[in-house]
Design a protein around this motif. Structure first.
Motif, short mmCIF file in Angstrom:
data_model
loop_
_atom_site.label_atom_id
_atom_site.label_comp_id
_atom_site.label_asym_id
_atom_site.label_seq_id
_atom_site.Cartn_x
_atom_site.Cartn_y
_atom_site.Cartn_z
N VAL A 55 0.83 -1.21 0.00
CA VAL A 55 0.00 0.00 0.00
C VAL A 55 0.86 1.26 0.00
CG1 VAL A 55 -1.68 1.33 1.32
CG2 VAL A 55 -1.98 -1.14 1.06
N LYS A 56 1.89 1.27 0.83
CA LYS A 56 2.74 2.46 0.89
C LYS A 56 3.45 2.69 -0.45
CE LYS A 56 6.50 4.65 3.47
NZ LYS A 56 7.46 4.52 4.59
N GLY A 57 4.02 1.64 -1.02
CA GLY A 57 4.70 1.77 -2.30
C GLY A 57 3.76 2.20 -3.41
N PHE A 58 2.54 1.70 -3.37
CA PHE A 58 1.53 2.05 -4.35
C PHE A 58 1.19 3.54 -4.28
CE2 PHE A 58 -3.12 2.69 -4.87
CZ PHE A 58 -3.21 2.49 -6.25
N CYS A 59 0.93 4.04 -3.07
CA CYS A 59 0.58 5.45 -2.91
C CYS A 59 1.71 6.38 -3.37
CB CYS A 59 0.21 5.75 -1.45
SG CYS A 59 -1.32 4.96 -0.89
N GLU A 60 2.93 6.05 -2.99
CA GLU A 60 4.06 6.89 -3.38
C GLU A 60 4.25 6.87 -4.90
OE1 GLU A 60 5.65 8.90 -1.55
OE2 GLU A 60 5.15 8.26 0.49
N ARG A 61 4.03 5.74 -5.54
CA ARG A 61 4.19 5.65 -6.99
C ARG A 61 3.07 6.35 -7.74
NH1 ARG A 61 7.12 1.93 -4.76
NH2 ARG A 61 9.02 1.16 -5.82
N LEU A 62 1.85 6.33 -7.18
CA LEU A 62 0.77 7.10 -7.80
C LEU A 62 1.10 8.59 -7.80
CD1 LEU A 62 -2.71 5.73 -6.61
CD2 LEU A 62 -1.63 5.51 -8.85
N ALA A 63 1.60 9.08 -6.66
CA ALA A 63 1.96 10.49 -6.57
C ALA A 63 3.10 10.81 -7.53
CB ALA A 63 2.35 10.84 -5.14
N ALA A 64 4.09 9.90 -7.61
CA ALA A 64 5.23 10.13 -8.50
C ALA A 64 4.81 10.10 -9.97
CB ALA A 64 6.31 9.07 -8.24
N TYR A 108 -8.86 -9.95 14.67
CA TYR A 108 -8.96 -8.64 14.04
C TYR A 108 -9.82 -8.74 12.79
CZ TYR A 108 -5.01 -7.45 17.01
OH TYR A 108 -4.21 -7.24 18.09
N ASP A 109 -10.69 -7.75 12.59
CA ASP A 109 -11.55 -7.75 11.42
C ASP A 109 -11.03 -6.86 10.30
OD1 ASP A 109 -13.41 -9.57 12.28
OD2 ASP A 109 -15.08 -8.34 11.61
N ALA A 110 -10.12 -5.93 10.58
CA ALA A 110 -9.71 -5.00 9.54
C ALA A 110 -8.32 -4.45 9.79
CB ALA A 110 -10.71 -3.85 9.43
N LEU A 111 -7.68 -4.05 8.71
CA LEU A 111 -6.46 -3.25 8.76
C LEU A 111 -6.75 -1.96 8.01
CD1 LEU A 111 -3.44 -5.64 8.09
CD2 LEU A 111 -4.00 -4.43 10.20
N GLY A 112 -6.36 -0.84 8.58
CA GLY A 112 -6.58 0.45 7.94
C GLY A 112 -5.27 1.15 7.65
N PHE A 113 -5.18 1.80 6.47
CA PHE A 113 -3.97 2.52 6.05
C PHE A 113 -4.38 3.93 5.62
CE2 PHE A 113 -3.43 -1.95 5.23
CZ PHE A 113 -2.15 -2.23 5.64
N THR A 114 -3.71 4.93 6.17
CA THR A 114 -3.95 6.32 5.76
C THR A 114 -2.63 6.93 5.32
OG1 THR A 114 -5.76 6.53 7.37
CG2 THR A 114 -4.85 8.56 6.44
N TRP A 115 -2.55 7.28 4.04
CA TRP A 115 -1.35 7.90 3.46
C TRP A 115 -1.63 9.37 3.20
CZ3 TRP A 115 -0.69 10.45 -1.20
CH2 TRP A 115 0.63 10.69 -1.62
N VAL A 116 -0.73 10.25 3.63
CA VAL A 116 -0.83 11.69 3.37
C VAL A 116 0.46 12.12 2.70
CG1 VAL A 116 -1.09 13.98 4.37
CG2 VAL A 116 -2.36 12.05 5.34
N ARG A 117 0.34 12.84 1.60
CA ARG A 117 1.52 13.26 0.84
C ARG A 117 2.49 14.02 1.73
NH1 ARG A 117 -0.76 16.49 -2.80
NH2 ARG A 117 -0.12 18.41 -1.74
N GLY A 118 3.74 13.59 1.73
CA GLY A 118 4.78 14.25 2.51
C GLY A 118 4.84 13.84 3.97
#
Length: 446
Positions: free
Chosen positions: A34-43, A62-72
């Motif tokens: 997920v992290k690599g994907f978000c950074e590559r979309l921005a790039a 556990y029922d879920a994992l949540g990811f929040t990416w913010v530019r920078g």
């Protein structure tokens, strides 16, 4: 951020899709993916300010994992533990709730800070400079509760262009395929570690699966048991009995599954845990002192639990714990087509008998002299010398001073036994329940 809406490069977006496929085949974990994907979309030129993604995990705890990416700012990851309760007001007024309850695939809104926010989260996004927002649901298949839900946000003045939305919809399918593989890999690891324990689960996943495979290790040993369970099972209903048993495990067993401890198995209303150590004194001291500290914490947690049970008119939960140290066999036993991974040997038999002796003595925690000798200046009361069934030499039985025990966490605060249900978990629970409703089975809603 530029106000111009540049066309999105199909070539660069294809490179992102290729990276997703390669990472999935390489077995990348979900966070890395997920992290690599978000950074590559921005790039690649997508003017993304914030991305949020949640995945159902089909995990026993556990029922879920949540990811929040913010530019920078990088990415925040949360894992969410199951706990009964009503959804929060924040969740009920969220775009996700609106999207799911109306069975929508997508929800897009322009964010205008001059207008009252339609959803509370829009006020927070406006403060971040977000101008356009699009939420989505992407099930992994038609017949499963596994899936992905998330949102894209941009701070571009003109918002999302049609070419940006088209690019996001295309890449969303690639992301779903890649993350499904990562979720299934995580699921296998979750199941192994949840049902076998961390070390045993890793051994099985690494290929130690043949009957008879294993090692001889030295370990501090813990055997715990709930008192009065037979009477409780006979006089209470199934739900009350199971709920009480789980409260016992939450309070008493949980401390022994941390800081080097591993619960190897649950045996009816009891459990066995180990603290593996090397065959020299310093390591034995670390293991035994960690087990003793967990016993203090378990005692305090039970006192706290019983106070709350008393307020509800419920009877106290009582327990017995045996503490010992010795060499054990650690590995696979059973049938050729049905195995278990646990510990065996004379030291295991001895710690079991120590635990049984808590029924004889007015002390909830008993230890062998060997165990106590590794615990430094801790205060011990010698109770006697017991001849245990099947054991040649008498065992000196001691009890630790448990007065003043506090159920403290690592930060020194009182530790809570039950975790709060999170917003992202509520998202995935609703996603699961919506799938069940659409399948015409409302009786399975929880």
């Amino acid at each position: 951020m530029s106000t111009a809406q540049a066309e999105i490069s199909t070539i660069l977006m294809d490179k992102v899709a290729d990276w997703l496929n390669q990472s999935a085949l390489a077995g990348s974990d979900l966070e890395t993916l997920v992290k690599g994907f978000c950074e590559r979309l921005a790039a690649a030129g997508l003017p993304l300010k914030r991305v949020h993604l949640s995945f159902s995990m089909l995990h026993p705890l556990y029922d879920a994992l949540g990811f929040t990416w913010v530019r920078g700012q990088g990415m925040e990851v949360e894992g969410f533990r199951v706990e009964p309760g009503e959804p929060s007001d924040r969740f009920l007024t969220s775009p996700y709730y609106h999207l799911l309850s109306n069975k929508l695939d997508h929800l897009r809104r322009r964010i205008d800070p001059s207008l009252p926010p339609e959803f509370p989260i829009f006020g927070e996004l406006a403060l971040m400079g977000v101008t356009d927002y699009m939420a989505f649901v992407h099930p992994f298949s038609d017949d499963t509760s596994q899936g992905m839900i998330g949102s894209w946000s941009t701070d571009g003045t003109a918002g999302f262009s049609d070419s940006m939305i088209s690019a996001l919809l295309r890449i969303q399918s690639h992301l779903a395929i890649a993350t499904k593989m990562a979720v299934l890999t995580k699921l296998a690891d979750n199941m192994m570690t949840t049902y076998l324990g961390g070390d045993a689960g890793r051994r099985v996943l690494d290929g130690q699966i043949r009957r008879g495979e294993g090692d001889t290790i030295r370990a501090a040993l813990v055997m715990g048991d709930m008192r009065g369970s037979t009477r409780l099972a006979a006089t209470s209903g199934r739900e009350i009995y199971i709920d009480t048993l789980n409260q016992f495990f939450d309070a008493v067993a949980a401390p022994f599954n941390r800081k080097g401890g591993q619960i190897m198995s649950f045996i009816g209303d009891g459990f066995i845990a180990v603290y593996p150590c090397e065959r020299h004194r310093s390591q034995s001291e670390i293991a035994c002192q960690a087990a003793l500290a967990a016993a203090h914490q378990a005692s305090a947690r039970v006192m706290d639990l019983n106070l709350r049970r008393k307020q509800r008119g419920l009877s106290d939960i009582k327990f017995g714990i045996g503490l010992h140290v010795g060499n054990v066999m650690f590995g696979n036993v059973g049938l050729t087509d049905r195995l278990t991974f646990s510990v065996f040997g004379s030291a295991v038999n001895e710690v079991q008998r120590l635990q049984i002796l808590t029924k004889k003595y007015p002390h909830s925690v008993l230890a062998s002299k060997d165990f106590a000798s590794y615990c430094g200046a801790n205060s011990w009361l010698t109770l006697g010398h017991e001849e245990l069934t099947g054991i040649k030499q008498k065992l000196t039985v001691l009890s630790p001073d448990l007065s003043g025990a506090l159920a403290l966490d690592e930060d020194g605060a009182m530790e809570t036994i039950h975790d709060r249900k999170s917003e992202a978990e509520q998202v995935m629970l609703l996603h699961r329940d919506a799938a069940r409703l659409s399948a015409g089975d409302p009786s399975k809603l929880q």
